[in-house]
Design a protein around this motif. Structure first.
Motif, PDB file in Angstrom:
ATOM      1  N   ILE A 153      47.753  46.327  32.999  1.00 38.37           N
ATOM      2  CA  ILE A 153      47.528  45.790  34.334  1.00 38.37           C
ATOM      3  C   ILE A 153      46.245  46.336  34.957  1.00 38.37           C
ATOM      4  N   ARG A 154      45.875  47.585  34.656  1.00 36.69           N
ATOM      5  CA  ARG A 154      44.632  48.131  35.197  1.00 36.69           C
ATOM      6  C   ARG A 154      43.416  47.476  34.534  1.00 36.69           C
ATOM      7  N   ASP A 155      43.529  47.239  33.235  1.00 38.45           N
ATOM      8  CA  ASP A 155      42.462  46.518  32.541  1.00 38.45           C
ATOM      9  C   ASP A 155      42.369  45.087  33.057  1.00 38.45           C
ATOM     10  N   ALA A 156      43.522  44.463  33.283  1.00 36.81           N
ATOM     11  CA  ALA A 156      43.539  43.083  33.789  1.00 36.81           C
ATOM     12  C   ALA A 156      42.879  43.013  35.166  1.00 36.81           C
ATOM     13  N   ALA A 157      43.163  44.001  36.026  1.00 38.04           N
ATOM     14  CA  ALA A 157      42.557  44.028  37.360  1.00 38.04           C
ATOM     15  C   ALA A 157      41.046  44.192  37.253  1.00 38.04           C
ATOM     16  N   SER A 158      40.606  45.029  36.342  1.00 37.63           N
ATOM     17  CA  SER A 158      39.175  45.253  36.157  1.00 37.63           C
ATOM     18  C   SER A 158      38.491  43.998  35.626  1.00 37.63           C
ATOM     19  N   ILE A 159      39.145  43.291  34.738  1.00 43.15           N
ATOM     20  CA  ILE A 159      38.589  42.053  34.183  1.00 43.15           C
ATOM     21  C   ILE A 159      38.469  40.987  35.261  1.00 43.15           C
ATOM     22  N   GLY A 160      39.476  40.889  36.108  1.00 38.57           N
ATOM     23  CA  GLY A 160      39.459  39.881  37.160  1.00 38.57           C
ATOM     24  C   GLY A 160      38.279  40.031  38.098  1.00 38.57           C
ATOM     25  N   ILE A 161      37.846  41.270  38.353  1.00 44.07           N
ATOM     26  CA  ILE A 161      36.746  41.523  39.281  1.00 44.07           C
ATOM     27  C   ILE A 161      35.433  40.926  38.779  1.00 44.07           C
ATOM     28  N   ILE A 162      35.344  40.613  37.492  1.00 51.32           N
ATOM     29  CA  ILE A 162      34.129  39.961  36.976  1.00 51.32           C
ATOM     30  C   ILE A 162      33.842  38.693  37.775  1.00 51.32           C
ATOM     31  N   GLY A 163      34.901  38.039  38.231  1.00 45.73           N
ATOM     32  CA  GLY A 163      34.741  36.799  38.984  1.00 45.73           C
ATOM     33  C   GLY A 163      33.963  36.970  40.276  1.00 45.73           C
ATOM     34  N   ALA A 164      33.863  38.200  40.779  1.00 43.08           N
ATOM     35  CA  ALA A 164      33.104  38.441  42.003  1.00 43.08           C
ATOM     36  C   ALA A 164      31.615  38.238  41.792  1.00 43.08           C
ATOM     37  N   ALA A 165      31.187  38.165  40.522  1.00 46.72           N
ATOM     38  CA  ALA A 165      29.758  38.039  40.191  1.00 46.72           C
ATOM     39  C   ALA A 165      28.971  39.173  40.837  1.00 46.72           C
ATOM     40  N   ASP A 166      29.538  40.365  40.800  1.00 41.67           N
ATOM     41  CA  ASP A 166      28.921  41.537  41.416  1.00 41.67           C
ATOM     42  C   ASP A 166      29.042  42.695  40.426  1.00 41.67           C
ATOM     43  N   GLY A 167      27.951  43.001  39.728  1.00 42.11           N
ATOM     44  CA  GLY A 167      27.983  44.027  38.703  1.00 42.11           C
ATOM     45  C   GLY A 167      28.423  45.390  39.188  1.00 42.11           C
ATOM     46  N   PRO A 168      27.824  45.933  40.278  1.00 41.75           N
ATOM     47  CA  PRO A 168      28.240  47.261  40.746  1.00 41.75           C
ATOM     48  C   PRO A 168      29.721  47.337  41.092  1.00 41.75           C
ATOM     49  N   THR A 169      30.258  46.283  41.731  1.00 42.66           N
ATOM     50  CA  THR A 169      31.686  46.284  42.055  1.00 42.66           C
ATOM     51  C   THR A 169      32.524  46.287  40.784  1.00 42.66           C
ATOM     52  N   SER A 170      32.131  45.514  39.792  1.00 45.38           N
ATOM     53  CA  SER A 170      32.862  45.462  38.522  1.00 45.38           C
ATOM     54  C   SER A 170      32.868  46.824  37.840  1.00 45.38           C
ATOM     55  N   ILE A 171      31.708  47.484  37.822  1.00 45.58           N
ATOM     56  CA  ILE A 171      31.615  48.809  37.203  1.00 45.58           C
ATOM     57  C   ILE A 171      32.475  49.813  37.959  1.00 45.58           C
ATOM     58  N   LEU A 172      32.379  49.790  39.283  1.00 49.33           N
ATOM     59  CA  LEU A 172      33.121  50.754  40.092  1.00 49.33           C
ATOM     60  C   LEU A 172      34.623  50.589  39.913  1.00 49.33           C
ATOM     61  N   VAL A 173      35.111  49.361  40.014  1.00 47.88           N
ATOM     62  CA  VAL A 173      36.548  49.113  39.900  1.00 47.88           C
ATOM     63  C   VAL A 173      37.056  49.504  38.519  1.00 47.88           C
ATOM     64  N   SER A 174      36.345  49.092  37.469  1.00 44.09           N
ATOM     65  CA  SER A 174      36.803  49.410  36.109  1.00 44.09           C
ATOM     66  C   SER A 174      36.777  50.909  35.844  1.00 44.09           C
ATOM     67  N   GLN A 175      35.808  51.625  36.451  1.00 45.87           N
ATOM     68  CA  GLN A 175      35.745  53.068  36.261  1.00 45.87           C
ATOM     69  C   GLN A 175      36.864  53.781  37.018  1.00 45.87           C
ATOM     70  N   VAL A 176      37.072  53.405  38.274  1.00 47.34           N
ATOM     71  CA  VAL A 176      38.120  54.057  39.074  1.00 47.34           C
ATOM     72  C   VAL A 176      39.500  53.812  38.465  1.00 47.34           C
ATOM     73  N   LEU A 177      39.709  52.602  37.945  1.00 42.26           N
ATOM     74  CA  LEU A 177      41.000  52.275  37.331  1.00 42.26           C
ATOM     75  C   LEU A 177      41.111  52.778  35.891  1.00 42.26           C
ATOM     76  N   LYS A 178      40.066  53.466  35.408  1.00 38.27           N
ATOM     77  CA  LYS A 178      40.059  54.032  34.048  1.00 38.27           C
ATOM     78  C   LYS A 178      40.302  52.960  32.991  1.00 38.27           C
ATOM     79  N   SER A 179      39.636  51.826  33.163  1.00 40.29           N
ATOM     80  CA  SER A 179      39.770  50.754  32.181  1.00 40.29           C
ATOM     81  C   SER A 179      39.177  51.178  30.840  1.00 40.29           C
ATOM     82  N   ASN A 180      39.744  50.657  29.783  1.00 43.31           N
ATOM     83  CA  ASN A 180      39.240  50.931  28.437  1.00 43.31           C
ATOM     84  C   ASN A 180      38.081  50.023  28.057  1.00 43.31           C
TER      85      ASN A 180
END
Length: 375
Positions: free
Chosen positions: A133-160
């Motif tokens: 679910i954390r990886d899924a949440a991080s993947i979904g943020i790609i839709g924001a078309a915002d690289g820094p937000t995608s990196i930040l969310v995936s890092q905070v959620l410890k995505s693989n």
């Protein structure tokens, strides 16, 4: 010569694939001018970290012990430990944004919110396909078309999958001029695309411009506390721009700071593009899901505009809804170009910019909501 042969013989097929990926990103940056400030350092970094025994990564050397590679150190310090790089970039982005077109037509706030639909829909789809679910949440943020937000969310959620997520986010940002027109045309008619919207800007006072970033920070912080760092740094950059007494700092944030952090962020994120982590079936799935999220964010904004037209006397060109994503100012320019293509006298740029800067704020809030829900 022995060291050369040892290096060549140590190259795996996965590393060879990453060399191809790195060269492709460099090609797109130089020849196609797709987000060169990001794709070029990411592409070169992908080569750096996949060279056998790369000095850009930490290594154990006989008789020396552990050596510290610069790319790994930058990642651990600037992203893993503090998320500093993507957050600092938001100051520069905020300093670049003029919220005037949005403040003079507050209705455009709705399109920023509507264009985040693809994020949450993709989270559900990714979870259904078996992602954590954390990886899924991080993947979904790609839709924001915002690289820094995608990196930040995936890092905070410890995505693989930080590397594939970053590559997907920035790649689709670069491909906005190709992807968005196809998505918009798929859900609109020519008649709808020809709707004219005369621009009559309202006067926005200096007090309003100064108060806006402060009020947004309070509201976003109360609604989604996890978004305070994202929205707060974005709004701080905008406050520097609008206050009128820090012009030199505003210029520094827009140019020197933004360029420096973009450069460092691009080459640093390549640490997560090591072959053993990147060359997987999951990476291909993430690229597809990222495209899915991006397209549905675009479509969500367009369909919302069409829905509003059912109850509105003054019709909205539904293409404006597509500009609600965070890819500023590219998406606004794409909508302007599409409007002119349908009717050479139909200029939608200022309306699209209003929706586009709204999307910048909305994507940061959406990132905070995702963090708050899944942390």
């Amino acid at each position: 010569m022995e060291f050369l042969w040892n290096g060549l013989l140590s190259i795996t097929w996965q590393q060879a694939v990453m060399y191809a990926v790195g060269l492709l990103l460099i090609y797109l940056a130089i020849e196609k001018d797709y987000e060169p400030a990001l794709l070029l350092p990411m592409g070169f970094g992908a080569i750096l970290v996949n060279i056998p025994f790369s000095g850009a990564l930490n290594q154990m050397m006989e008789g020396v012990g552990e050596t510290h590679g610069i790319v790994q150190w930058l990642f651990e310090t600037g992203i893993e430990a503090s998320e500093a790089f993507p957050l600092l970039l938001f100051i520069g982005i905020g300093a670049m944004i003029d919220f005037g077109p949005l403040l003079s037509n507050p209705k455009m706030f709705l399109f920023g919110a509507a264009a985040q639909f693809g994020i949450f829909f993709t989270i559900v789809v990714a979870a259904f396909l078996g992602f954590d679910i954390r990886d899924a949440a991080s993947i979904g943020i790609i839709g924001a078309a915002d690289g820094p937000t995608s990196i930040l969310v995936s890092q905070v959620l410890k995505s693989n999958y930080i590397g594939p997520i970053a590559v997907a986010a920035y790649s689709y940002m670069a491909l906005v001029p190709i992807i968005q027109p196809m998505a918009v045309k798929a859900v609109t008619t020519k008649k709808e695309r020809m709707i004219k919207m005369p621009y009559q800007p309202g006067k926005v006072s200096r007090l309003t411009r100064i108060a806006f970033p402060i009020i947004v920070t309070f509201i976003a912080g109360l609604v989604a506390p996890a978004s305070v760092s994202l929205v707060g740094f974005l709004m701080f950059g905008n406050l520097i721009r609008e206050c009128g007494c820090l012009n030199s700092l505003s210029e520094t944030a827009q140019h020197t700071l933004a360029n420096l952090i973009t450069l460092l962020l691009g080459i640093t994120i390549s640490f997560s593009m090591r072959a053993e982590q990147f060359v997987t079936v999951q990476t291909l799935m993430i690229m597809v899901l990222g495209l899915f999220a991006f397209v549905f964010d675009t479509v969500g904004g367009v369909l919302f505009a069409k829905f509003l037209n059912l109850f509105s006397k003054n019709k909205i060109n539904p293409m404006i809804g597509a500009a609600g994503i965070s890819a500023f100012p590219m998406s606004a320019r794409v909508i302007e170009k599409m409007g002119v293509a349908e009717d050479s006298t139909n200029h939608l740029l200022m309306h699209a910019i209003g929706a586009n800067v709204s999307g910048q704020v909305a994507s940061a809030v959406a990132g905070g909501i995702v963090l708050g829900f899944f942390m």
